[in-house]
Motif scaffolding. Structure first.
Motif, PDB file in Angstrom:
ATOM      1  N   GLY A  64      47.511 -69.086 -51.939  1.00  0.00           N
ATOM      2  CA  GLY A  64      46.845 -70.394 -51.835  1.00  0.00           C
ATOM      3  C   GLY A  64      45.283 -70.698 -51.614  1.00  0.00           C
ATOM      4  O   GLY A  64      45.068 -71.743 -51.211  1.00  0.00           O
ATOM      5  N   GLY A  65      44.677 -69.600 -51.835  1.00  0.00           N
ATOM      6  CA  GLY A  65      43.337 -69.439 -51.789  1.00  0.00           C
ATOM      7  C   GLY A  65      42.579 -70.228 -53.085  1.00  0.00           C
ATOM      8  O   GLY A  65      43.515 -70.578 -54.226  1.00  0.00           O
ATOM      9  N   LYS A  66      41.373 -70.527 -53.161  1.00  0.00           N
ATOM     10  CA  LYS A  66      40.973 -71.203 -54.211  1.00  0.00           C
ATOM     11  C   LYS A  66      39.740 -69.917 -54.790  1.00  0.00           C
ATOM     12  O   LYS A  66      39.076 -69.610 -53.925  1.00  0.00           O
ATOM     13  N   ARG A  67      39.517 -69.926 -55.994  1.00  0.00           N
ATOM     14  CA  ARG A  67      38.455 -69.221 -56.511  1.00  0.00           C
ATOM     15  C   ARG A  67      37.283 -70.140 -56.720  1.00  0.00           C
ATOM     16  O   ARG A  67      37.358 -71.226 -57.002  1.00  0.00           O
ATOM     17  N   GLU A  68      36.124 -69.492 -56.422  1.00  0.00           N
ATOM     18  CA  GLU A  68      34.879 -70.217 -56.944  1.00  0.00           C
ATOM     19  C   GLU A  68      34.338 -69.802 -58.034  1.00  0.00           C
ATOM     20  O   GLU A  68      33.978 -68.604 -58.253  1.00  0.00           O
ATOM     21  N   TYR A  69      34.007 -70.867 -58.792  1.00  0.00           N
ATOM     22  CA  TYR A  69      33.457 -70.757 -60.305  1.00  0.00           C
ATOM     23  C   TYR A  69      32.203 -70.666 -60.260  1.00  0.00           C
ATOM     24  O   TYR A  69      31.490 -71.306 -59.941  1.00  0.00           O
ATOM     25  N   ILE A  99      54.773 -57.602 -61.901  1.00  0.00           N
ATOM     26  CA  ILE A  99      54.774 -58.618 -63.296  1.00  0.00           C
ATOM     27  C   ILE A  99      53.687 -59.628 -63.248  1.00  0.00           C
ATOM     28  O   ILE A  99      53.348 -60.120 -64.345  1.00  0.00           O
ATOM     29  N   LYS A 100      53.232 -59.927 -61.995  1.00  0.00           N
ATOM     30  CA  LYS A 100      52.156 -61.058 -61.922  1.00  0.00           C
ATOM     31  C   LYS A 100      52.829 -62.567 -62.417  1.00  0.00           C
ATOM     32  O   LYS A 100      52.224 -63.088 -62.990  1.00  0.00           O
ATOM     33  N   VAL A 101      53.865 -62.719 -61.686  1.00  0.00           N
ATOM     34  CA  VAL A 101      54.427 -64.150 -61.620  1.00  0.00           C
ATOM     35  C   VAL A 101      54.624 -64.567 -60.441  1.00  0.00           C
ATOM     36  O   VAL A 101      55.154 -63.855 -59.335  1.00  0.00           O
ATOM     37  N   ASP A 102      54.835 -65.907 -60.148  1.00  0.00           N
ATOM     38  CA  ASP A 102      55.114 -66.431 -58.835  1.00  0.00           C
ATOM     39  C   ASP A 102      56.479 -66.064 -58.453  1.00  0.00           C
ATOM     40  O   ASP A 102      57.398 -65.708 -59.297  1.00  0.00           O
ATOM     41  N   ARG A 103      56.824 -66.387 -57.274  1.00  0.00           N
ATOM     42  CA  ARG A 103      58.108 -66.050 -56.395  1.00  0.00           C
ATOM     43  C   ARG A 103      59.460 -66.842 -57.126  1.00  0.00           C
ATOM     44  O   ARG A 103      60.257 -66.587 -57.139  1.00  0.00           O
ATOM     45  N   ASP A 141      41.826 -61.683 -57.378  1.00  0.00           N
ATOM     46  CA  ASP A 141      41.893 -63.236 -57.643  1.00  0.00           C
ATOM     47  C   ASP A 141      43.267 -63.559 -57.696  1.00  0.00           C
ATOM     48  O   ASP A 141      43.647 -64.721 -57.120  1.00  0.00           O
ATOM     49  N   TRP A 142      44.227 -62.957 -58.380  1.00  0.00           N
ATOM     50  CA  TRP A 142      45.512 -63.119 -58.439  1.00  0.00           C
ATOM     51  C   TRP A 142      46.154 -63.173 -56.904  1.00  0.00           C
ATOM     52  O   TRP A 142      46.815 -64.179 -56.402  1.00  0.00           O
ATOM     53  N   ASP A 143      45.903 -62.346 -55.985  1.00  0.00           N
ATOM     54  CA  ASP A 143      46.328 -62.257 -54.607  1.00  0.00           C
ATOM     55  C   ASP A 143      45.823 -63.403 -53.935  1.00  0.00           C
ATOM     56  O   ASP A 143      46.512 -64.139 -53.241  1.00  0.00           O
ATOM     57  N   LEU A 144      44.749 -63.655 -54.057  1.00  0.00           N
ATOM     58  CA  LEU A 144      43.857 -65.061 -53.320  1.00  0.00           C
ATOM     59  C   LEU A 144      44.594 -66.081 -53.949  1.00  0.00           C
ATOM     60  O   LEU A 144      45.060 -66.752 -53.186  1.00  0.00           O
ATOM     61  N   VAL A 145      44.766 -66.602 -55.012  1.00  0.00           N
ATOM     62  CA  VAL A 145      45.109 -67.621 -55.447  1.00  0.00           C
ATOM     63  C   VAL A 145      46.943 -67.953 -55.234  1.00  0.00           C
ATOM     64  O   VAL A 145      47.270 -68.708 -54.960  1.00  0.00           O
ATOM     65  N   LYS A 146      47.520 -66.739 -55.236  1.00  0.00           N
ATOM     66  CA  LYS A 146      48.875 -66.717 -54.931  1.00  0.00           C
ATOM     67  C   LYS A 146      49.132 -66.915 -53.855  1.00  0.00           C
ATOM     68  O   LYS A 146      50.167 -67.604 -53.386  1.00  0.00           O
TER      69      LYS A 146
END
Length: 150
Positions: free
Chosen positions: A145-150, A54-58, A138-143
């Motif tokens: 605890g990672g940070k995306r680079e803009y 679903i792409k929502v947090d736990r 990106d979803w998996d990375l951020v989920k």
């Protein structure tokens, strides 16, 4: 650059808003229909898998599952091999509303694709799947605890 995500967002919010209004009559609150459908289609799914689907947090999953369980639409059962794992299933009450939810989805799809040829509809689907796959990393990375680079 074309901002396709604004259009996708507007479509999603409009359809979600209509669904939430229409599904009140069957006892579902905001967005709960999505959980019932995914659990129905994946009997025995665990929360982590549902979160990815679903792409929502736990935390959101846990709240939604609890509310749907309290309303009698779904139930949790311990995994036979590992009692700590809780598997999700729809109840008879959940099974009864599934066809109504799917009819709404089919209607919304038909309206959204009005005027499209079968080939064009397939292309739209394929493009959206590619977009989702692009975003999955990106979803998996951020989920986690990672940070995306803009």
């Amino acid at each position: 650059m074309i901002d396709i995500l604004r259009e996708v967002g507007m479509i999603e919010r409009a359809l979600d808003s209509m669904s939430n209004i229409e599904f009140k009559q069957i006892g579902l609150a905001r967005g709960q229909y999505l959980y019932v459908v995914r659990i129905y289609e994946h009997p025995g799914i665990i929360s982590e898998q549902l979160s990815n689907l679903i792409k929502v947090d736990r935390t959101t999953i846990a709240r939604a599952v609890k509310k749907l369980e309290d309303k009698g639409f779904i139930k949790r059962r311990s995994d036979p091999q590992n009692k700590k794992i809780k598997r999700l299933f729809v109840t008879e009450k959940g099974k009864k509303i599934y066809p109504f939810i799917i009819r709404e989805n089919q209607h919304s799809n038909a309206v959204a694709l009005r005027g499209f040829t079968d080939e064009e509809a397939q292309q739209v689907h394929d493009y959206l799947v590619r977009i989702r796959h692009n975003i999955d990393g990106d979803w998996d990375l951020v989920k986690h605890g990672g940070k995306r680079e803009y």
